[in-house]
Motif scaffolding. Sequence first.
Motif, mmCIF file in Angstrom:
data_model
loop_
_atom_site.group_PDB
_atom_site.id
_atom_site.type_symbol
_atom_site.label_atom_id
_atom_site.label_comp_id
_atom_site.label_asym_id
_atom_site.label_seq_id
_atom_site.Cartn_x
_atom_site.Cartn_y
_atom_site.Cartn_z
ATOM 1 N N ASP A 434 -22.047 32.529 -87.908
ATOM 2 C CA ASP A 434 -21.885 31.695 -86.719
ATOM 3 C C ASP A 434 -22.760 32.150 -85.554
ATOM 4 O OD1 ASP A 434 -20.660 34.056 -86.076
ATOM 5 O OD2 ASP A 434 -18.649 33.217 -85.828
ATOM 6 N N HIS A 435 -23.582 33.216 -85.788
ATOM 7 C CA HIS A 435 -24.502 33.757 -84.785
ATOM 8 C C HIS A 435 -23.769 34.398 -83.607
ATOM 9 C CE1 HIS A 435 -28.272 31.252 -86.092
ATOM 10 N NE2 HIS A 435 -27.537 31.647 -87.131
ATOM 11 N N VAL A 436 -22.500 34.692 -83.773
ATOM 12 C CA VAL A 436 -21.719 35.341 -82.719
ATOM 13 C C VAL A 436 -21.809 36.858 -82.899
ATOM 14 C CG1 VAL A 436 -19.399 35.684 -81.780
ATOM 15 C CG2 VAL A 436 -20.162 33.391 -82.454
ATOM 16 N N LEU A 437 -22.114 37.557 -81.817
ATOM 17 C CA LEU A 437 -22.169 39.016 -81.851
ATOM 18 C C LEU A 437 -20.758 39.578 -81.754
ATOM 19 C CD1 LEU A 437 -24.026 41.573 -81.771
ATOM 20 C CD2 LEU A 437 -23.758 41.498 -79.279
ATOM 21 N N ARG A 438 -20.381 40.378 -82.723
ATOM 22 C CA ARG A 438 -19.075 41.043 -82.723
ATOM 23 C C ARG A 438 -19.282 42.555 -82.811
ATOM 24 N NH1 ARG A 438 -18.155 36.266 -85.590
ATOM 25 N NH2 ARG A 438 -16.251 35.130 -84.983
ATOM 26 N N HIS A 439 -18.259 43.288 -82.414
ATOM 27 C CA HIS A 439 -18.312 44.743 -82.469
ATOM 28 C C HIS A 439 -17.265 45.238 -83.470
ATOM 29 C CE1 HIS A 439 -20.205 43.744 -78.640
ATOM 30 N NE2 HIS A 439 -20.879 44.870 -78.777
ATOM 31 N N VAL A 440 -17.755 45.881 -84.498
ATOM 32 C CA VAL A 440 -16.876 46.419 -85.537
ATOM 33 C C VAL A 440 -16.680 47.908 -85.270
ATOM 34 C CG1 VAL A 440 -16.591 46.870 -87.996
ATOM 35 C CG2 VAL A 440 -17.621 44.714 -87.237
ATOM 36 N N GLN A 441 -15.442 48.306 -85.124
ATOM 37 C CA GLN A 441 -15.110 49.721 -84.967
ATOM 38 C C GLN A 441 -14.361 50.173 -86.217
ATOM 39 O OE1 GLN A 441 -13.171 49.547 -80.910
ATOM 40 N NE2 GLN A 441 -14.622 51.203 -80.538
ATOM 41 N N SER A 442 -14.926 51.157 -86.878
ATOM 42 C CA SER A 442 -14.344 51.683 -88.118
ATOM 43 C C SER A 442 -13.933 53.128 -87.884
ATOM 44 C CB SER A 442 -15.346 51.600 -89.272
ATOM 45 O OG SER A 442 -15.774 50.262 -89.481
ATOM 46 N N LEU A 443 -12.643 53.383 -88.027
ATOM 47 C CA LEU A 443 -12.107 54.727 -87.821
ATOM 48 C C LEU A 443 -11.720 55.310 -89.172
ATOM 49 C CD1 LEU A 443 -11.030 57.013 -85.962
ATOM 50 C CD2 LEU A 443 -8.831 55.794 -85.970
ATOM 51 N N TYR A 444 -12.226 56.515 -89.446
ATOM 52 C CA TYR A 444 -11.923 57.240 -90.683
ATOM 53 C C TYR A 444 -11.218 58.530 -90.289
ATOM 54 C CZ TYR A 444 -15.672 54.109 -92.185
ATOM 55 O OH TYR A 444 -16.458 53.002 -92.420
ATOM 56 N N VAL A 445 -10.018 58.733 -90.817
ATOM 57 C CA VAL A 445 -9.241 59.929 -90.511
ATOM 58 C C VAL A 445 -8.751 60.527 -91.829
ATOM 59 C CG1 VAL A 445 -7.228 60.888 -89.317
ATOM 60 C CG2 VAL A 445 -8.461 58.939 -88.322
ATOM 61 N N THR A 446 -8.886 61.845 -91.984
ATOM 62 C CA THR A 446 -8.399 62.500 -93.199
ATOM 63 C C THR A 446 -7.636 63.771 -92.864
ATOM 64 O OG1 THR A 446 -9.040 63.511 -95.306
ATOM 65 C CG2 THR A 446 -10.595 63.730 -93.495
ATOM 66 N N ASP A 447 -6.625 64.038 -93.687
ATOM 67 C CA ASP A 447 -5.893 65.303 -93.581
ATOM 68 C C ASP A 447 -6.283 66.249 -94.704
ATOM 69 O OD1 ASP A 447 -4.729 64.138 -95.788
ATOM 70 O OD2 ASP A 447 -2.685 64.118 -94.994
ATOM 71 N N GLY A 448 -7.334 65.922 -95.435
ATOM 72 C CA GLY A 448 -7.810 66.759 -96.531
ATOM 73 C C GLY A 448 -7.337 66.306 -97.893
ATOM 74 N N THR A 449 -6.315 65.456 -97.939
ATOM 75 C CA THR A 449 -5.849 64.897 -99.218
ATOM 76 C C THR A 449 -5.830 63.377 -99.195
ATOM 77 O OG1 THR A 449 -3.530 65.032 -98.530
ATOM 78 C CG2 THR A 449 -4.443 66.911 -99.750
ATOM 79 N N ARG A 450 -5.666 62.794 -97.998
ATOM 80 C CA ARG A 450 -5.632 61.337 -97.850
ATOM 81 C C ARG A 450 -6.690 60.910 -96.837
ATOM 82 N NH1 ARG A 450 0.497 60.971 -96.021
ATOM 83 N NH2 ARG A 450 -0.288 62.783 -94.849
ATOM 84 N N LEU A 451 -7.096 59.648 -96.949
ATOM 85 C CA LEU A 451 -8.059 59.091 -96.004
ATOM 86 C C LEU A 451 -7.523 57.759 -95.497
ATOM 87 C CD1 LEU A 451 -10.983 58.969 -94.711
ATOM 88 C CD2 LEU A 451 -11.571 57.551 -96.700
#
Length: 612
Positions: A434-451
Motif C-alpha cells: 500500500d506504499h505506507v511506511l510502517r515501523h516494525v519493532q522486534s524484541l528478542y529476549v532470552t533467559d538462556g533456555t527460552r526465547l
Amino acid sequence: MYLPRQRGQLHHLPDDSAAYDAVLAGVTETALARLTREGSLENPAAGDDIGDTSLGITSLLALAWHRTKDPRLPEAVRHSLAFHLDSRVFTEDNPGYPNLTVRNSGLPYARYVLAPGAHPIGDWPSTVWALLQAVNVLDAADGLVEDEQYRELLGVAGGYWRWLTEATVFNPQDAANQAIGCVVGGLMLARHLPSEDGELVRARALRLYADEIRARRVSDRGAPLPPEHGGAYDNNYGPISLSFLAQAHRISGEEVFAEDGDTLARYIDARLCGSGFDIGGPRYSEQHSGFESVLGLRYFGRRVGADLGRYAGDTRWGRHAVGGDGDLDGHFAFMLVWQIQDTTRWHRSPRTAPACHQLRSGTVTVSFDDRMTPSVIEAGGTALVAAAVNRQHGFGPVTDGFLLCRPMGAVRVADHRVGGLAAKLVSKPVVGRDHVLRHVQSLYVTDGTRLWMTVVVERLGGERYLLAGMPYVAAEGDRFRRVGDFPLVAAAGELRLTHPAEGGPDSFDARSELTQEQAAFALAADPRGYGDPDAGWRHVRTTTALEAGPAPDAPDGLDVFAVRYGEGDQRLNVVCERSEEGLVLRTESFTATLGGPDAHGEPQLTLRDAGR
C-alpha cells in the motif's frame, strides 16, 4: 534423516601431542602399506583433486619422522618425493585450460585430473595445494632429504609460484581460500630462497594479498570479508580461509593477517548457533569442512575470545582427507601439518560482549542477516531457518501475503542485559504494497533456555500473521536430524504450522527427506559444485512455515505478535500497553519498555526480570 556434513563440534576432537602422534602413526602405517613400486602414495580410489596428494602424505611422513625418528620413514619420504618430481610435475600446457596469460611458459604446475584436457579448470587450486605440500617438505628436509632432491624440489616450488602468479590469471575461481593459500605458499617459499630473492617473493605475496584479496573484500553483516566463490561467506570454505589467515600470520607476523582473521572470526562467531549449526553460502550452503578448518577456528577463537570450535564440522574428515574408499587421502595434508605445529589451545567459553548480528545465551541463539532479520533461531534443541511466502524469505509480519521485513531506511539496534536475561530490540522502517511506511519493532529476549520474540507494528489490514520460521533440524548428540513438525513453541495468538501443497521444486516441505542444499542446487543455474545454492534458494516460493496470529487486546492502532520458543506446553500471555515511558510489554518472565528514540534517533530499551 540427518544432515550429512555437519557431524560434530571440532573442539571435541582431542588435539594434544599424544592424539596427534596417534594420528601420524595411523598415517604412517597406511602410507607404508600403500607405497607403490613407483613411489606413489595416492589413494587408489582417487580420480580428481589428485595432483598434490602423494606429496601431501610425503609431508606427513616427514613430520612424523621428526617426531619419532622411525627408521622406516627416510626411504619412504625420498622414494615418494621422487615419484612426485618424476610423475606429477607438468610443464606442457594442459589442453583447454582457459586462464593462461603466458602460453608455453614451461613452468611447472599440478593437475586436478591427470589426463590431458580432463577438467583443467581445477589446475590453479591444485597447483596452490602442491606448492603448500612442497614447502612443508622443504621445511622438514633437514636430515631427511638429500641435497640434490632438496634443490630439485625447491626449483619446482619456485616454478609453481611463478606459474600461479605470472603464467595464469590470479585466483580465477574468485575463491578467497585458494588465493590466500597461494599467498601463504609464497610467504613460506620465500624463507627457503636467498635473501634478495626471498624478499622479492615475500613482497610479491603481500602485494597480491593487498591488491587482489583485501581490496576486493565483500561486506556482509557489517564485516568486510574475503570474497568466496562470488559471495561473502561460504559455510565450507569460509573457515578454511580463516585457517590460511592463521598460517599467514604465524609465519609472517604481518598484522594485516591478524586483523582480517579477527574480523572473519567474529563474523563466524555471530553466525554459528550454540550447537554449531549454520546454513548458507555461494558454493556449499550446508556442507561443512573438517580438519581443514581446525587451525583457523582454534587460532583466532583464542585471539577473539570465542568458542569457534563449536563449528559442526564433517568429522569424517576430522583428522585428514578421506578418499572414496574411506581411506587416507593426502588432499590438504598441509593443514594437518600446521595444526600439529601450532600450540594454540581451544578457547571454550562464549564471547560475552554483545554482537550486533547475534543474540546468544545458554542454549538459545538468534543469528541475524544483513537486514537484521533472523536467519536462524535455535531454542529448545531445534533450529528454525527463515521461511518463505510468495518468494519472500525471512521472519516478520505478513499481511495479505506480503512479508514486512525488508528495511526502507536505517535499521536501529539496542542491546540490554539484566540478571539472567539478554535482549535485543531491532527497529526498522518497512513499506508494504500500500506504499505506507510502517515501523516494525522486534524484541528478542532470552533467559538462556527460552526465547521470546515480540513484534509490534502499526495496525495491518487483511489477513495478518507473524512468519515465525521453518523448523529445520534438531540437535541429537553430535548430529542434526531433519525435522518438519511442531517445535517447542507457544504464541499469544493462534499458532499453526503450515506446509506447501504438493508442487514443483520451488516449494519446500520440511517433512520431506530433502536438505536445504539439495533443494537449493535444484533451483540454481548450475549443478552442485559449480552453482550458487544461495541464489538457487532465493527462487523458493513457499516453505513449511510457523505462523502466529496477532495477540488479543493490543493497543489501538497496533498489531502485536508474540512467540515463545523452547517451551510449548503453556499458552503465552503477553500484555501490551502504552505508558509515559513508551510501549510496555509484560510476560510471565520479564517486563520490557520500548521507549521513543533518543536525541540521535536510537531506540530505547529497558528490561526488568519479573522475578526481581
